[in-house]
Design a protein around this motif. Structure first.
Motif, PDB file in Angstrom:
ATOM      1  N   ALA A   1      -8.734  -0.099   1.231  1.00  0.00           N
ATOM      2  CA  ALA A   1      -9.397  -0.515  -0.009  1.00  0.00           C
ATOM      3  C   ALA A   1     -10.801  -1.047   0.277  1.00  0.00           C
ATOM      4  N   GLU A   2     -10.951  -1.819   1.359  1.00  0.00           N
ATOM      5  CA  GLU A   2     -12.269  -2.357   1.716  1.00  0.00           C
ATOM      6  C   GLU A   2     -13.229  -1.254   2.129  1.00  0.00           C
ATOM      7  N   LYS A   3     -12.709  -0.272   2.870  1.00  0.00           N
ATOM      8  CA  LYS A   3     -13.552   0.855   3.292  1.00  0.00           C
ATOM      9  C   LYS A   3     -14.014   1.664   2.089  1.00  0.00           C
ATOM     10  N   LYS A   4     -13.075   1.930   1.172  1.00  0.00           N
ATOM     11  CA  LYS A   4     -13.407   2.696  -0.030  1.00  0.00           C
ATOM     12  C   LYS A   4     -14.407   1.943  -0.898  1.00  0.00           C
ATOM     13  N   ALA A   5     -14.197   0.629  -1.055  1.00  0.00           N
ATOM     14  CA  ALA A   5     -15.106  -0.177  -1.872  1.00  0.00           C
ATOM     15  C   ALA A   5     -16.500  -0.194  -1.272  1.00  0.00           C
ATOM     16  N   LYS A   6     -16.582  -0.269   0.040  1.00  0.00           N
ATOM     17  CA  LYS A   6     -17.888  -0.283   0.717  1.00  0.00           C
ATOM     18  C   LYS A   6     -18.604   1.043   0.539  1.00  0.00           C
ATOM     19  N   GLU A   7     -17.861   2.141   0.650  1.00  0.00           N
ATOM     20  CA  GLU A   7     -18.470   3.466   0.502  1.00  0.00           C
ATOM     21  C   GLU A   7     -18.942   3.720  -0.920  1.00  0.00           C
ATOM     22  N   GLU A   8     -18.178   3.208  -1.892  1.00  0.00           N
ATOM     23  CA  GLU A   8     -18.506   3.458  -3.293  1.00  0.00           C
ATOM     24  C   GLU A   8     -19.315   2.335  -3.931  1.00  0.00           C
ATOM     25  N   GLY A   9     -19.488   1.244  -3.189  1.00  0.00           N
ATOM     26  CA  GLY A   9     -20.245   0.120  -3.732  1.00  0.00           C
ATOM     27  C   GLY A   9     -19.554  -0.558  -4.888  1.00  0.00           C
ATOM     28  N   LYS A  10     -18.243  -0.599  -4.842  1.00  0.00           N
ATOM     29  CA  LYS A  10     -17.452  -1.197  -5.918  1.00  0.00           C
ATOM     30  C   LYS A  10     -16.648  -2.385  -5.382  1.00  0.00           C
ATOM     31  N   PRO A  11     -16.118  -3.234  -6.276  1.00  0.00           N
ATOM     32  CA  PRO A  11     -15.269  -4.348  -5.828  1.00  0.00           C
ATOM     33  C   PRO A  11     -14.005  -3.822  -5.154  1.00  0.00           C
ATOM     34  N   VAL A  12     -13.444  -4.620  -4.239  1.00  0.00           N
ATOM     35  CA  VAL A  12     -12.218  -4.239  -3.532  1.00  0.00           C
ATOM     36  C   VAL A  12     -11.037  -4.264  -4.490  1.00  0.00           C
ATOM     37  N   GLU A  13     -10.240  -3.196  -4.464  1.00  0.00           N
ATOM     38  CA  GLU A  13      -9.065  -3.117  -5.328  1.00  0.00           C
ATOM     39  C   GLU A  13      -7.960  -4.057  -4.838  1.00  0.00           C
ATOM     40  N   ASN A  14      -7.153  -4.526  -5.782  1.00  0.00           N
ATOM     41  CA  ASN A  14      -6.040  -5.408  -5.468  1.00  0.00           C
ATOM     42  C   ASN A  14      -4.920  -4.621  -4.770  1.00  0.00           C
ATOM     43  N   VAL A  15      -4.447  -5.105  -3.624  1.00  0.00           N
ATOM     44  CA  VAL A  15      -3.369  -4.420  -2.897  1.00  0.00           C
ATOM     45  C   VAL A  15      -2.068  -5.222  -2.950  1.00  0.00           C
ATOM     46  N   GLU A  16      -1.997  -6.145  -3.874  1.00  0.00           N
ATOM     47  CA  GLU A  16      -0.841  -7.033  -3.973  1.00  0.00           C
ATOM     48  C   GLU A  16       0.461  -6.284  -4.186  1.00  0.00           C
TER      49      GLU A  16
ATOM     50  N   ASP B   1       9.221  -8.658   9.718  1.00  0.00           N
ATOM     51  CA  ASP B   1       8.303  -9.216   8.717  1.00  0.00           C
ATOM     52  C   ASP B   1       6.898  -8.648   8.917  1.00  0.00           C
ATOM     53  N   ASP B   2       6.475  -8.599  10.179  1.00  0.00           N
ATOM     54  CA  ASP B   2       5.120  -8.138  10.462  1.00  0.00           C
ATOM     55  C   ASP B   2       4.961  -6.659  10.166  1.00  0.00           C
ATOM     56  N   ASP B   3       6.026  -5.886  10.318  1.00  0.00           N
ATOM     57  CA  ASP B   3       5.955  -4.471   9.970  1.00  0.00           C
ATOM     58  C   ASP B   3       5.687  -4.308   8.475  1.00  0.00           C
ATOM     59  N   LEU B   4       6.280  -5.176   7.665  1.00  0.00           N
ATOM     60  CA  LEU B   4       6.002  -5.152   6.233  1.00  0.00           C
ATOM     61  C   LEU B   4       4.568  -5.589   5.943  1.00  0.00           C
ATOM     62  N   ARG B   5       4.106  -6.594   6.681  1.00  0.00           N
ATOM     63  CA  ARG B   5       2.731  -7.064   6.469  1.00  0.00           C
ATOM     64  C   ARG B   5       1.718  -5.972   6.791  1.00  0.00           C
ATOM     65  N   GLU B   6       2.014  -5.170   7.796  1.00  0.00           N
ATOM     66  CA  GLU B   6       1.069  -4.132   8.212  1.00  0.00           C
ATOM     67  C   GLU B   6       0.818  -3.128   7.094  1.00  0.00           C
ATOM     68  N   ILE B   7       1.806  -2.931   6.222  1.00  0.00           N
ATOM     69  CA  ILE B   7       1.604  -2.045   5.075  1.00  0.00           C
ATOM     70  C   ILE B   7       0.475  -2.571   4.204  1.00  0.00           C
ATOM     71  N   ARG B   8       0.503  -3.876   3.931  1.00  0.00           N
ATOM     72  CA  ARG B   8      -0.548  -4.486   3.117  1.00  0.00           C
ATOM     73  C   ARG B   8      -1.879  -4.530   3.867  1.00  0.00           C
ATOM     74  N   ARG B   9      -1.816  -4.836   5.149  1.00  0.00           N
ATOM     75  CA  ARG B   9      -3.052  -4.909   5.927  1.00  0.00           C
ATOM     76  C   ARG B   9      -3.740  -3.551   5.969  1.00  0.00           C
ATOM     77  N   ALA B  10      -2.945  -2.494   6.171  1.00  0.00           N
ATOM     78  CA  ALA B  10      -3.513  -1.143   6.211  1.00  0.00           C
ATOM     79  C   ALA B  10      -4.098  -0.778   4.848  1.00  0.00           C
ATOM     80  N   ALA B  11      -3.365  -1.140   3.778  1.00  0.00           N
ATOM     81  CA  ALA B  11      -3.867  -0.859   2.428  1.00  0.00           C
ATOM     82  C   ALA B  11      -5.145  -1.638   2.154  1.00  0.00           C
ATOM     83  N   GLN B  12      -5.202  -2.876   2.650  1.00  0.00           N
ATOM     84  CA  GLN B  12      -6.398  -3.696   2.474  1.00  0.00           C
ATOM     85  C   GLN B  12      -7.588  -3.087   3.196  1.00  0.00           C
ATOM     86  N   ARG B  13      -7.353  -2.600   4.416  1.00  0.00           N
ATOM     87  CA  ARG B  13      -8.442  -1.964   5.173  1.00  0.00           C
ATOM     88  C   ARG B  13      -8.955  -0.721   4.454  1.00  0.00           C
TER      89      ARG B  13
END
Length: 287
Positions: free
Chosen positions: A190-205, A176-188
């Motif tokens: 997305a947050e890094k990209k949003a911070k660099e571009e000054g935009k809202p964080v994209e949905n990783v659902e 289960d946690d291996d699957l969660r890590e896919i989303r966690r990595a995508a979230q990280r």
């Protein structure tokens, strides 16, 4: 005090009726063999009726262990049973531990996001939980073994079942946690990209990848397989005479097997047969 007279907790007659219906649950799951419509998770759909994933999961999974525990505390008094054997409480504890993880910890603490769930799936899941909990709860709380003598000579079998259950649960949590890590990595990302571009964080659902760790190297749904192993251990603890535990295993397989096989097709369609490779759906080298 009964919440619903003769039903919660159930009378002997009603418990036998509930268990009979529960044994017929695989008939409902036949629908999954003839349609890919399964509006939750990776195959969720856009619908105004959808329930937010995390709260849908909590409300459809938690009634199971809560109902079982209520039966354990209320039914013995109703039947005049002074105290239940430790083995009965052990099985109730195993069931509760699993669903505290699955129904509370996973959606509310561990999962970064969850796709919305259609009310149809939500209602069927609640039905599964309640029928299972009442069947197991009735057996453990008074309609099955009620004295330590009923468990006589089964200590080593019980110990073996607990070990199998425990390893199944841990393996289930690992995958289960291996699957969660896919989303966690995508979230990280997305947050890094949003911070660099000054935009809202994209949905990783709806971010999906092919996991490769553990049994994911061999199958696409090892968490399903590990859960089957877990509940087989639970059944071993109860023994062959614990028909509700046996029925639980059968109904889990009947519910999850077609989901895994259609999920294999989904992965092939999304990522291609070459990337899926030799992975099977749920049983290494077989299925």
């Amino acid at each position: 005090m009964a919440i619903i007279q003769n039903w919660l907790p159930p009378s002997r007659e009603n418990w036998e009726l509930i268990f009979t219906v529960w044994q017929l649950f695989p008939v409902v799951t036949v629908v999954q063999w003839v349609t890919t419509f399964y509006p939750m998770g990776k195959t969720s759909i856009e619908s105004r009726f959808n329930i937010p994933g995390k709260w849908a999961w909590v409300t459809m999974e938690a009634p199971g262990f809560l109902t079982l525990l209520y039966c354990m505390y209320s039914l013995p008094k109703q039947l005049g049973v002074e105290s239940l054997p430790w083995a009965n409480w052990t099985m109730a504890g195993m069931f509760t531990i699993h669903y505290l993880y699955r129904a509370i910890l996973s959606p509310l603490v561990l999962n970064p996001s969850m796709s919305p769930i259609h009310p149809l799936v939500w209602a069927l899941a609640i039905s599964f939980q309640l029928l299972n909990a009442l069947s197991l709860g009735g057996w453990l709380a008074g309609y099955g073994p009620t004295t330590i003598n009923d468990w006589s000579g089964r200590l080593y079998t019980i110990e073996a079942g607990i070990v199998i259950w425990g390893w199944g649960l841990l393996a289930n949590m690992y995958h289960d946690d291996d699957l969660r890590e896919i989303r966690r990595a995508a979230q990280r990302r997305a947050e890094k990209k949003a911070k660099e571009e000054g935009k809202p964080v994209e949905n990783v659902e709806k971010v999906y990848m092919l996991p490769k760790n553990g049994l994911f190297y061999y199958v696409l749904y090892p968490h399903y397989l590990c859960e089957w192993i877990e509940w087989c251990g639970f059944w071993i603890v109860g023994g062959w005479a614990c028909a509700p535990a046996r029925t639980f295993v059968v109904n889990e397989i009947a519910t999850m097997l077609p989901r895994a096989l259609s999920g294999w097709d989904w992965y092939v369609e999304k990522f291609g047969r070459e990337k899926v490779g030799k992975r099977k759906a749920i049983i290494p080298g077989l299925l």
